[in-house]
Design an enzyme around this catalytic site. Structure first.
Site, mmCIF file in Angstrom:
data_model
loop_
_atom_site.group_PDB
_atom_site.id
_atom_site.type_symbol
_atom_site.label_atom_id
_atom_site.label_comp_id
_atom_site.label_asym_id
_atom_site.label_seq_id
_atom_site.Cartn_x
_atom_site.Cartn_y
_atom_site.Cartn_z
ATOM 1 N N ASN A 150 3.546 8.995 1.212
ATOM 2 C CA ASN A 150 4.907 8.368 1.118
ATOM 3 C C ASN A 150 6.084 9.698 0.941
ATOM 4 O O ASN A 150 7.021 9.553 1.646
ATOM 5 C CB ASN A 150 5.374 7.572 0.088
ATOM 6 C CG ASN A 150 4.846 8.170 -1.273
ATOM 7 O OD1 ASN A 150 3.952 8.924 -1.447
ATOM 8 N ND2 ASN A 150 5.429 7.812 -2.298
ATOM 9 N N GLU A 248 -2.079 10.162 -10.610
ATOM 10 C CA GLU A 248 -0.739 9.649 -10.633
ATOM 11 C C GLU A 248 -0.887 8.531 -9.678
ATOM 12 O O GLU A 248 -1.051 8.647 -8.350
ATOM 13 C CB GLU A 248 0.275 10.564 -10.014
ATOM 14 C CG GLU A 248 0.683 11.812 -10.889
ATOM 15 C CD GLU A 248 1.042 11.515 -12.365
ATOM 16 O OE1 GLU A 248 1.720 10.513 -12.367
ATOM 17 O OE2 GLU A 248 0.908 12.298 -13.164
ATOM 18 N N CYS A 282 6.868 5.363 -5.215
ATOM 19 C CA CYS A 282 5.843 4.834 -6.436
ATOM 20 C C CYS A 282 6.940 4.276 -7.360
ATOM 21 O O CYS A 282 6.592 3.540 -8.263
ATOM 22 C CB CYS A 282 4.979 5.800 -6.721
ATOM 23 S SG CYS A 282 5.558 7.473 -7.328
ATOM 24 N N GLU A 461 2.331 15.195 -15.125
ATOM 25 C CA GLU A 461 2.729 16.425 -14.106
ATOM 26 C C GLU A 461 4.186 16.720 -14.764
ATOM 27 O O GLU A 461 4.603 16.024 -15.463
ATOM 28 C CB GLU A 461 2.653 15.891 -12.610
ATOM 29 C CG GLU A 461 1.464 15.601 -12.159
ATOM 30 C CD GLU A 461 1.617 15.255 -10.616
ATOM 31 O OE1 GLU A 461 2.507 14.548 -10.382
ATOM 32 O OE2 GLU A 461 0.535 15.776 -9.799
HETATM 33 P P1 NDP Z 1 -4.422 6.389 -1.229
HETATM 34 O O1 NDP Z 1 -5.104 6.222 -2.490
HETATM 35 O O2 NDP Z 1 -4.979 5.490 -0.080
HETATM 36 O O3 NDP Z 1 -4.578 7.836 -0.870
HETATM 37 C C1 NDP Z 1 -4.205 8.891 -1.354
HETATM 38 C C2 NDP Z 1 -4.934 9.848 -1.077
HETATM 39 O O4 NDP Z 1 -6.278 10.037 -1.405
HETATM 40 C C3 NDP Z 1 -4.894 10.431 0.488
HETATM 41 O O5 NDP Z 1 -4.791 11.669 0.873
HETATM 42 C C4 NDP Z 1 -6.241 9.740 0.828
HETATM 43 O O6 NDP Z 1 -6.819 10.285 2.379
HETATM 44 C C5 NDP Z 1 -7.181 10.124 -0.267
HETATM 45 N N1 NDP Z 1 -8.332 9.375 -0.547
HETATM 46 C C6 NDP Z 1 -8.613 7.949 0.068
HETATM 47 N N2 NDP Z 1 -9.827 7.730 -0.464
HETATM 48 C C7 NDP Z 1 -10.290 8.742 -1.032
HETATM 49 C C8 NDP Z 1 -11.564 8.930 -1.793
HETATM 50 N N3 NDP Z 1 -12.648 7.951 -1.900
HETATM 51 N N4 NDP Z 1 -11.655 10.154 -2.684
HETATM 52 C C9 NDP Z 1 -10.756 11.137 -2.439
HETATM 53 N N5 NDP Z 1 -9.614 10.640 -2.040
HETATM 54 C C10 NDP Z 1 -9.300 9.829 -1.077
HETATM 55 O O7 NDP Z 1 -2.744 6.179 -1.445
HETATM 56 P P2 NDP Z 1 -1.764 6.058 -0.012
HETATM 57 O O8 NDP Z 1 -1.924 7.467 0.823
HETATM 58 O O9 NDP Z 1 -1.867 4.967 0.513
HETATM 59 O O10 NDP Z 1 -0.303 6.264 -0.917
HETATM 60 C C11 NDP Z 1 0.300 5.138 -1.752
HETATM 61 C C12 NDP Z 1 -0.293 5.016 -2.996
HETATM 62 O O11 NDP Z 1 0.280 6.277 -3.787
HETATM 63 C C13 NDP Z 1 0.867 3.856 -3.552
HETATM 64 O O12 NDP Z 1 -0.147 3.104 -4.599
HETATM 65 C C14 NDP Z 1 1.697 4.563 -4.539
HETATM 66 O O13 NDP Z 1 2.325 3.928 -5.456
HETATM 67 C C15 NDP Z 1 0.992 5.809 -4.920
HETATM 68 N N6 NDP Z 1 1.884 6.631 -5.525
HETATM 69 C C16 NDP Z 1 1.813 7.174 -6.629
HETATM 70 C C17 NDP Z 1 2.657 8.248 -7.041
HETATM 71 C C18 NDP Z 1 2.930 8.773 -8.620
HETATM 72 O O14 NDP Z 1 3.574 9.706 -8.725
HETATM 73 N N7 NDP Z 1 2.325 7.880 -9.539
HETATM 74 C C19 NDP Z 1 3.609 8.676 -6.226
HETATM 75 C C20 NDP Z 1 3.405 8.418 -4.773
HETATM 76 C C21 NDP Z 1 2.673 7.572 -4.409
HETATM 77 P P3 NDP Z 1 -6.267 9.045 3.303
HETATM 78 O O15 NDP Z 1 -4.895 9.295 3.697
HETATM 79 O O16 NDP Z 1 -7.143 9.800 4.687
HETATM 80 O O17 NDP Z 1 -6.826 7.602 2.966
#
Ligand code: NDP
Length: 481
Positions: A150, A248, A282, A461
């Site tokens: 995002n 996070e 988020c 963080e």
């Molecule tokens: P995901 O959890 O789908 O993916 C996050 C990252 O993890 C990506 O690089 C993804 O790769 C990777 N990933 C996926 N599966 C695994 C696994 N089994 N083991 C290790 N890594 C893995 O989230 P999104 O990318 O869809 O992002 C949106 C989410 O992030 C929302 O829920 C949002 O709220 C949260 N978010 C939280 C923030 C915070 O600060 N708390 C800030 C911004 C977003 P791939 O892309 O290839 O699936």
């Protein structure tokens, strides 16, 4: 077509398996580059490079680490326009947003931690004339950094900067959905003279690359930002290996509006906190609770202004919303609008895909959507939608709205609008959230702790919190007599 490459041991290289994944430009719904489909072999190469670099980087004087990081920060600033356009093309967000927020913040992350490390000191505890304790804080080794799509470069650098500032080496994985600016960053790291192996970027799917980082026995700490389900999976794998974890995760943030607020300021900011980045932050306030006496006034004014927000070509200056990140995400968001209707909600505006003309006809655009008439505990109000969709719910008392606000599994951020100072403090202390914004939103001081409670994550963080996470404390006790 650009072939993105992995950045391992200071070089840009092809993935071992020589296979690639299509990378879409969501504003036109077409493939425009290819991403390495890396696997555990690439993670192994990256980890070996990081392990090799660690003995030297971990004892490189702070001033020197700082100097290189400041250079990276400067180079990002110098390339601001190129990076902003790339971020928009990869993610669908308006170029203006990437230019104002994403890319400057990525430069600021490097700048902030390049200077923070110079001021980072450890504690000393005196036991009068018996003994003195001092705490050494040493880098841990190889850090795994996994980030979402995002705010691609913004969140990626938010992890990498404190990790390398404190002397760790890094194996990082950006989201496979938005890899471009991480790739451009690797070019800048080479230009800035970052020693080889200090930062390694492995592109590819989460279930391959992310999982290989999480399970790797020589990566003792993992900093992850992403969805709550993925966070739980990472914790399941990493916890029995006793890895240090920073998670996070998702949010379903309340925006609480009391009748005594400054209405004009509140409306302006609420448009932003609802729909910035197409609602894919988020920290967005997706559940809006309004004190009943101003509910109708708020609804009328808010919906009128939302209808005026232009959804369009991300490069147009007057586009307030660009495309959402992918076709599957667009379908997921729209499925929640259907769910809201089934749950008895009324769509006041939006609720549908926007079809643009010409080359943008196949892009993934959603009209900003406002829904009312839902119970606070229905699925639409409990689950993270992560798109341009907000719900409106009236409330009568402070106690009632706190119950609504705290009712989800999440606890990331909260927004409160009131001119009553006493109430502001009281509500802030009773909200289950890691961050509370009073009469503002997304106002960030990088020194402050950032993170959530409950299903929104573990750890913090920001500021020295991140430097604590990326270092291991060791107490040394010296008897004086
Ligand atoms: P995901 O959890 O789908 O993916 C996050 C990252 O993890 C990506 O690089 C993804 O790769 C990777 N990933 C996926 N599966 C695994 C696994 N089994 N083991 C290790 N890594 C893995 O989230 P999104 O990318 O869809 O992002 C949106 C989410 O992030 C929302 O829920 C949002 O709220 C949260 N978010 C939280 C923030 C915070 O600060 N708390 C800030 C911004 C977003 P791939 O892309 O290839 O699936």
């Amino acid at each position: 077509m650009i072939n993105i490459k992995n950045y391992i041991n200071g070089e840009l290289i092809e993935p071992v398996g020589q296979t690639y994944i299509d990378n879409y430009n969501p504003s036109i719904g077409k493939v425009y580059s290819y991403i390495p489909d890396s696997d555990e072999r690439d993670v192994e190469l990256a980890t070996e490079a990081a392990l090799k670099a660690f003995p030297s980087w971990s004892v490189t004087p702070k001033d020197e680490r700082s100097r290189i990081m400041l250079k990276i920060s400067e180079l990002i600033e110098k390339n601001l326009e190129r990076f902003a356009i790339a971020e928009s093309m990869d993610n669908g967000k308006p170029v203006s947003l990437a230019r104002m927020v994403d890319i400057p913040r990525a430069a600021a992350n490097f700048h902030f931690y390049a200077t923070a490390i110079l001021h980072y000191a450890s504690e000393s505890h005196s036991m009068e004339d018996t003994a003195i304790n001092y705490t050494l804080r040493t880098p841990v080794g190889v850090a795994g950094c996994i980030s979402p799509w995002n705010l691609p470069l913004y969140l990626f650098t938010w992890k990498i900067a404190p990790a390398i500032a404190s002397g760790n080496c890094v194996v990082a994985k950006p989201s496979e959905v938005t890899p471009m600016t991480a790739y451009l960053l690797s070019e800048l790291c080479i230009e800035a003279g970052l020693p080889k192996g200090v930062l390694n970027i492995v592109h590819g799917y989460g279930h391959k690359v992310g999982a290989a980082i999480t399970v790797h026995p020589k990566i003792p700490l993992v900093s992850f930002t992403g969805g709550t389900k993925t966070g739980a999976e990472i914790a399941r794998v990493a916890a029995p290996m006793f890895k240090k974890l920073s998670l996070e995760l998702g949010g379903k943030n309340p925006n609480i509006i009391f009748a005594d607020c400054d209405f004009d300021k509140m409306i302006k900011t609420t448009l932003n906190s609802s729909f910035a980045n197409q609602g894919q932050i988020c920290l967005c306030g997706s559940r809006i609770f309004i004190e009943r006496s101003i509910y109708e006034k708020f609804k009328t004014e808010f919906v009128t202004r939302v209808k005026q927000m232009k959804v369009g070509n991300p490069a147009d200056k007057d586009s307030k919303l660009g495309a959402v990140v992918s076709k599957s995400h667009m379908e997921k968001v729209l499925s929640y609008v259907d769910l809201a209707k089934q749950e008895g909600g009324t769509v006041l505006c939006g609720g549908h895909q926007v079809k643009l003309e010409g080359e943008f006809a196949e892009g993934y655009y959603i009209a900003p959507t406002v829904i009312e008439g839902l119970n606070y505990n229905c699925r639409t109000n409990q689950e993270e939608i992560f798109g341009p969709v907000v719900t409106l719910t009236p409330f009568d008392t402070e106690e009632e709205v706190l119950m609504y606000a705290n009712s989800t599994q999440y606890g990331l951020a909260s927004i409160v609008w009131t001119e009553n100072l006493t109430r502001a403090h009281r509500v802030a202390s009773n909200l289950h959230a890691g961050i509370v914004w009073i009469n503002c939103w997304l106002l960030r001081d990088l020194r402050t702790p950032f993170g959530g409670v409950k299903g929104s994550g573990v750890g913090r963080e920001g500021g020295f919190e991140a430097l604590h996470f990326f270092t291991e404390p060791k107490n040394v006790c010296i008897k004086l007599k």
